[in-house]
Design an enzyme around this catalytic site. Structure first.
Site: not given
Ligand code: GLN
Length: 242
Positions: A94, A195
């Site tokens: 992510c 995740h």
């Molecule tokens: N901030 C990034 C987004 O929203 C990554 C979020 C995350 O790592 N879950 O795209």
């Protein structure tokens, strides 16, 4: 791989560990030890240099501001880029995935340079945030079972010609571009939006990272009952919400 122990670096647990990312480190360590490999775990905080000597680097997810800080520090440090140039294995999730790319849009709404280790560019999605269970088919050339994970991101990631999609979604959004792709990879560098933690839900990806490190085509089989129960539960959840 270094002669003594498998060295696993967890990059910036103080900034990029919002989504249980330590679970990825624990699964990788455990599956290595179950194969008789000794593991040296390196937790690299963002005020420390990233060593170039690790075999595997894990870069986790994070909220928008920590993501910008992590990108700034990683660019300045240069250790991860040097490790990548030496052929290190890097697995990112992510925010970590977006940072490994060429560019992403930061918490200030500005274009922020990434590390350029994956040929991807992330922008801020105009639609709803991508949140929920995902089921996807991993690039067949990697020989892995279906990918299960949980996504939570606003970013939308466009892939360039220098990478291949890591997977194609059956349910969920993945890269968010509408073309069904999820994540990206090239050689030994991987990025995913999953995740979960993703290696707990997909232990065969942990094994892929170990196989790449050891340069072997197979590992000793181990008891997979716990993982299979978790996978079955999450795959059912993704299918029901589809
Ligand atoms: N901030 C990034 C987004 O929203 C990554 C979020 C995350 O790592 N879950 O795209």
């Amino acid at each position: 791989m270094s002669a003594s122990a498998l060295r696993v670096a967890w990059v910036y647990p103080d900034l990029l560990s919002t989504y249980g990312d330590q679970g990825n480190v624990l699964v990788l360590e455990r599956r290595a030890r179950q194969r008789g490999l000794s593991v040296e775990r390196l937790d690299i905080r963002s005020d420390q240099p990233v060593p170039t000597s690790a075999d595997i680097y894990l870069v986790g997810g994070g909220e928008d501001r920590p993501q910008r800080l992590a990108a700034e520090r990683l660019r300045r440090d240069g250790g991860l880029q040097r490790a990548a140039a030496n052929g290190a294995i890097i697995f990112s999730v992510c925010a970590g995935y977006q940072i490994l790319g060429r560019e992403f849009v930061n918490d200030l709404g500005q274009r922020e340079p990434g590390l350029g280790l994956l040929d991807v560019v992330s922008v801020r999605g105009e639609g709803e945030r991508c949140v929920g269970d995902v089921l996807a088919d991993i690039d067949p050339s990697l020989g892995l079972p279906e990918l299960t994970g949980f996504e939570n991101h606003q970013g939308v990631t466009h892939l360039g010609p220098g990478v291949r999609p890591f997977a194609h979604v059956r349910t969920g959004r993945g890269n968010g571009t509408g073309d069904g792709t999820e994540g990206a990879w090239r050689e030994t560098v991987f990025g995913t939006y999953m995740h979960g933690p993703v290696l707990a839900r997909n232990p065969k990806i942990a094994d892929l990272l170990l196989r790449l490190t050891l340069d072997v085509s197979a590992l000793t089989p181990i008891d997979e009952r716990w993982y299979e129960a978790l996978r079955a539960e999450r795959i059912a959840a993704a299918t029901q919400t589809a």
